[in-house]
Structures are given as C-alpha cells and as structure tokens.
Design a protein around this motif. Sequence first.
Motif, PDB file in Angstrom:
ATOM      1  N   ASP A   1       1.249  18.098  -2.905  1.00 40.58           N
ATOM      2  CA  ASP A   1       0.629  18.895  -3.985  1.00 40.58           C
ATOM      3  C   ASP A   1      -0.884  18.953  -3.824  1.00 40.58           C
ATOM      4  O   ASP A   1      -1.633  18.909  -4.807  1.00 40.58           O
ATOM      5  N   GLU A   2      -1.327  19.002  -2.530  1.00 38.59           N
ATOM      6  CA  GLU A   2      -2.755  19.108  -2.213  1.00 38.59           C
ATOM      7  C   GLU A   2      -3.551  17.972  -2.861  1.00 38.59           C
ATOM      8  O   GLU A   2      -4.657  18.163  -3.367  1.00 38.59           O
ATOM      9  N   GLN A   3      -3.000  16.777  -2.811  1.00 39.81           N
ATOM     10  CA  GLN A   3      -3.671  15.603  -3.368  1.00 39.81           C
ATOM     11  C   GLN A   3      -3.276  14.365  -2.571  1.00 39.81           C
ATOM     12  O   GLN A   3      -2.097  14.162  -2.251  1.00 39.81           O
ATOM     13  N   LEU A   4      -4.284  13.574  -2.260  1.00 39.32           N
ATOM     14  CA  LEU A   4      -4.067  12.303  -1.557  1.00 39.32           C
ATOM     15  C   LEU A   4      -4.103  11.189  -2.590  1.00 39.32           C
ATOM     16  O   LEU A   4      -5.099  11.002  -3.288  1.00 39.32           O
ATOM     17  N   ARG A   5      -2.995  10.434  -2.653  1.00 37.01           N
ATOM     18  CA  ARG A   5      -2.893   9.337  -3.602  1.00 37.01           C
ATOM     19  C   ARG A   5      -2.738   8.024  -2.845  1.00 37.01           C
ATOM     20  O   ARG A   5      -1.905   7.927  -1.923  1.00 37.01           O
TER      21      ARG A   5
ATOM     22  N   ILE B   1      -7.462  11.690  -4.586  1.00 37.91           N
ATOM     23  CA  ILE B   1      -8.493  12.512  -3.943  1.00 37.91           C
ATOM     24  C   ILE B   1      -7.923  13.908  -3.727  1.00 37.91           C
ATOM     25  O   ILE B   1      -6.963  14.081  -2.962  1.00 37.91           O
ATOM     26  N   PRO B   2      -8.476  14.923  -4.411  1.00 38.60           N
ATOM     27  CA  PRO B   2      -7.961  16.289  -4.219  1.00 38.60           C
ATOM     28  C   PRO B   2      -8.315  16.807  -2.845  1.00 38.60           C
ATOM     29  O   PRO B   2      -9.352  16.480  -2.281  1.00 38.60           O
TER      30      PRO B   2
ATOM     31  N   VAL C   1       0.862  -1.179   0.000  1.00 35.90           N
ATOM     32  CA  VAL C   1       0.000   0.000   0.000  1.00 35.90           C
ATOM     33  C   VAL C   1       0.901   1.231   0.000  1.00 35.90           C
ATOM     34  O   VAL C   1       1.743   1.376   0.893  1.00 35.90           O
ATOM     35  N   PHE C   2       0.704   2.115  -1.023  1.00 36.91           N
ATOM     36  CA  PHE C   2       1.483   3.346  -1.135  1.00 36.91           C
ATOM     37  C   PHE C   2       0.543   4.522  -0.892  1.00 36.91           C
ATOM     38  O   PHE C   2      -0.489   4.651  -1.553  1.00 36.91           O
TER      39      PHE C   2
END
Length: 587
Positions: free
Chosen positions: A506-510, A582-583, A500-501
């Motif tokens: 950059d204001e984004q959840l990956r 998810i932004p 799981v990564f």
Amino acid sequence: MFWRSVVGKLAITILLLVSFVLFILSILLLEFFEGFHVQEAEKGLRQTASKISLVVNELEDKEVVSEMAERIKDPTSKVMIYYPDETLWISKTSNSHLKDIDDYLPEFESELEEVLKNDLYNSKITIGNDKPEIMVSGTPLEGDKGAIFVFQSLDVLNQTKAETTKIIFVAAAIAIVLTTIFAFFLSTRITSPLMQMKEAAKNLARGEFNTKLPVVSNDEIGELAVTFNRMGRQLQYSINALRQEKEQMTSVVNSMADGVITLTRDAEIIVINPPAEQFIHDWCFENNVEFENYSDQLPDELKEVLKRIIKDEKEVLQELNLQGRNWVTIMTPLYDNSYVRGAVAVIRDMTEERQLDKLRKDFIANVSHELRTPIALMQGYSEAIVDDIAESNEEKNELAQIIHDESLRMSRLVNELLDIGRMEAGHIELNLDTFEIDPFLDRIQKKFTGLAEESGIEFTMVKDFSQSIVTVDADRIDQVFTNLIDNAFRHTKPGGYVKVFITLKDEQLRIEVEDNGVGIPEKDLSFIFERFYKADKSRTRSDNKKGTGLGLAITKYIVNAHNGTILVKSKEHEGTTFSIKIPQKTV
C-alpha cells in the motif's frame, strides 16, 4: 392602524383644522346674514311706511290712499293707518300670522302714543304663544296726529335664514369633502416618501445596506432621501470595515498558540479561541465536571482571578497544573472609560518550555557525565602506563585497549552529538535511493545473528512484501535498524526474543521491532526520544547496556526526515515494540 399612521394623523389634523375654521366661519356668516336680513327687512318696512305716509299726506281720498297702500306694500306684510280723525284702516295680507293682528290692536296703544310724538318706531312683537315674532315699523303722519304701522312676520325671514343656513351648510359639507380628499392626497403625497424610508430603514436593520431611495423632489423630503442614501453607503462601508476588522482579529486570535478568553464583568465568555477551549476541556476533565458550554464552565480559578481584577484593577498572573501540563494565566482588566467592564485572559502552555529548560540542564549534566567517565578512565590507565604500574606487555596492551575503547566511545558520542545538532538545525540531507529491499534486510540480519547467538536471544525477521522496491536513504535506515535492534538486545535477558517485522505494501514501509525485555516504565514513555534521556536513572547499568542516550533521538529525526512516524508501546517487565511507518509516495 390607520389612525396611528402618519397619513391618518396628517389627514385628520388637516380635516379637523378645516372643519373648525368652517364651523367658526359658518357661525359668523349666519350671524351676519341674519342681521343683514333683519336690517334689510326693517329698512324695507320703513321705506314702505314712508311711501304710504307720503301718499296719505298728499291724497285726501281714503279709498285712493287704501288702493295705493295695497300696491305699495308687500303682499306678505300688513299696513295699519291711524288717521287724524281716529279712524283705522287695515290692509289685507297673504300671511296667515298677520290676519288675526286686529284682535291685538289694543296692545299697540303705547306704541301708537310713541309714534304720535313724531318718533319712528321699530320693534319685534309676539302675538300668541305659538306664533312667530312680528316686526313692526311705525312712522307718524306729518302735521296731524296719525301714524302708519307696517307689520311683517319673521317667518319669511326665518325661511330666508333657513335657506341661507342650508346653502352655508351645503357649502361647508362640500368644502369638508373636498378638504378630506385633498388632505388624503396631500398626506399621501407627503408621507409616501416617508413610508419608503421606513421600509428602507427596515432593510437597513436587516443588513441590506444596498437599499436606495428614489429622489423625486428637491424639497426637504428629497434632501432627506439623499441624506438617507448617503447614510446607507456610509453604514455599508463602516460595517464592511468592522467585519473585516473582526475577521482579521478572529483569525489572529484563532491562530495564536496561546489561549485567549475575553470575559464580561459577570464572568460571561465573549471571545474564546481553540487553545482556550482545550484548556477548559482539560479543566472539566480534571475536576470531573460534565462539559456543557463554555459560558457556564469557566474554571473557578479564573473566576477568582476575575474578582481580584475587578477589585484591584491590576494585572494578575497565576499558574495552574492540569493533566500534567503547566499553564500560566495572565489576566488584564478591560475598561469602559474608568469602569472595569471585563477582562482578557491569555493562557499559555509552558510545559514544553519547562521541559526544554529541564532538558537543557539535563543535557549539560549528561554530557558532563558521559565525557567524565571515559576521560577519567583514559587518564587513570594512561597514568598507569606512564608510571610503569603495568609491568608486563600484556598488562600494558590491556590498558591500551581500554583507553582505545573509551576513545571510541568518546568519538561515537561526539559524532552523535554533531549529527543531532545538524538534524535540529535542519541540515540533515537524505541520499534517497531506490533498491531491492531483500539484500538490504539480509545484511541487517547477518549483522545481528552473531550477537543474538552470543546473548542467547532468539532473533527473527518476518517479511511481508507486495513489492520489492523501496526508496529511502539506505545508510540512515540502516542506522535506524541498528539503533532499535541494538537497544532491544541490550534490554532483553538471555532466553528472550527480538522480532523484526517488515511490511512493504500500500505504498508504505512499515517496520516493527518487538522484544520481551524489561520494558519501559509508563512515566518514561513520553521522554524516551529526548536526548540523553535514560529510563535507568541510577547510571549503574552493566557493560552490555551502556549507551549514550542519543540513539532514539537520532532515530526519530531520521524517520521524520523521511516524512514518517515512529511510535512506541511498552509495558514494564513485558517488553517493548517500536513501530515505524514511512510513506513511499512522498519520500
């Protein structure tokens, strides 16, 4: 050219008309003046002859008569007096053509005899070949045989005629010059508004409908200018109405989800919208045809349908399969009165409708299957307990545990169905909260560490944060992690791995969940987020692979509710990777 212009034509017409009238008038005037001068000359000669005859009758002295005759006659004329005693007296003259007339007296014997018969005589004679005509007037003497002849050369009349002709021609030339000037002035005055109208008409042809003509008169040309201005305003209104109608129609056609193509009778495309363009692109790709332009790339199937439309004049419906998608084409003829001038084709992509219909049928079958199994188990084991088939308490407890597990399975299935129903109805509510992500991920890792040890699967979680605060619905995201990691464990063999990564920058959840399990067949990749869709169609999976087929559908709804995206990459027998973004700005 000037001669082809209205000004030239009108000016030349006026000039020719006036010239023709002046020519006829000049001829008539010349004839009139010539006759008038001849009559006046004859009248003058007769009067002269009469006066001399009176003198001869009253006076007997020939010398006095001669002197009086010289005074009475015109200096350019010549008088001959035949006395009754047959003597002849000839006057002097200043006209050179009359000086030699004495030599031709014998030629007047017949005229003399006619005059002696008491008849008046008027005639024109020619003496010599190179001399002008001579006018002769004769009068008899009273009582006796005698006569008086008065000669007048016509060269004097010719001079008068020449002067008169010159005056007439000069007057005609002046009239023609004045007429030319007047013709140009009049034609310019008349045609100037017409030239303005021509330029205004050119402006109208270029689309400049605001062009207006000045109204300079109240005659027909002024009325024509008023009518032209009214026509320009009406054209502008009509063109604006047509433009608005066209823009509205274009907007409607372009906003349609269905493809629309308007065709001429010769299969030329007049109107096409983006869905129809995509259809033609797909057809070219499917048939290995290099795309050039829409007019030359009309699908052969549509051309055949158009031929049937022209022949039968009836609506035609046809289905096509391109790139794995189902297309339904409805072509209707377009008429010009009773003549088929073309057709309009509506192309609808029915793939989703067919898939939804299939999914609806599969949903009923899947729900029936998923509920039938636990219900059958619960019914069988409960009957075993009721019928005392299980004798010992341990066996009864074992059967009761199975019934309990199946009831939990049914409960989980019903709850997931209710969740999907609420999500599809748009009633999903997110309880957004801002919190530290590390403790949240630690709980997730601890939840699956024991399962990883029991399954013999390596489980790791890799974190990469530039910030530690995240804003999401913690319970829903926990459900996403649980569904994806649980799926990865169930489809990975012992000795494999699940990674799981988590990246927060950059204001984004990956989020990426990667495994090296059995993978997903390529043909099933586009359907795995559908309800009850299972890549294993045999439904004979082992207990550790049991599932309802709703987890990924729920996961996708949760991610979409967070304004995020979820993608999947997989190769059969190599593994699967789910990627979520998810932004954090718009959540």
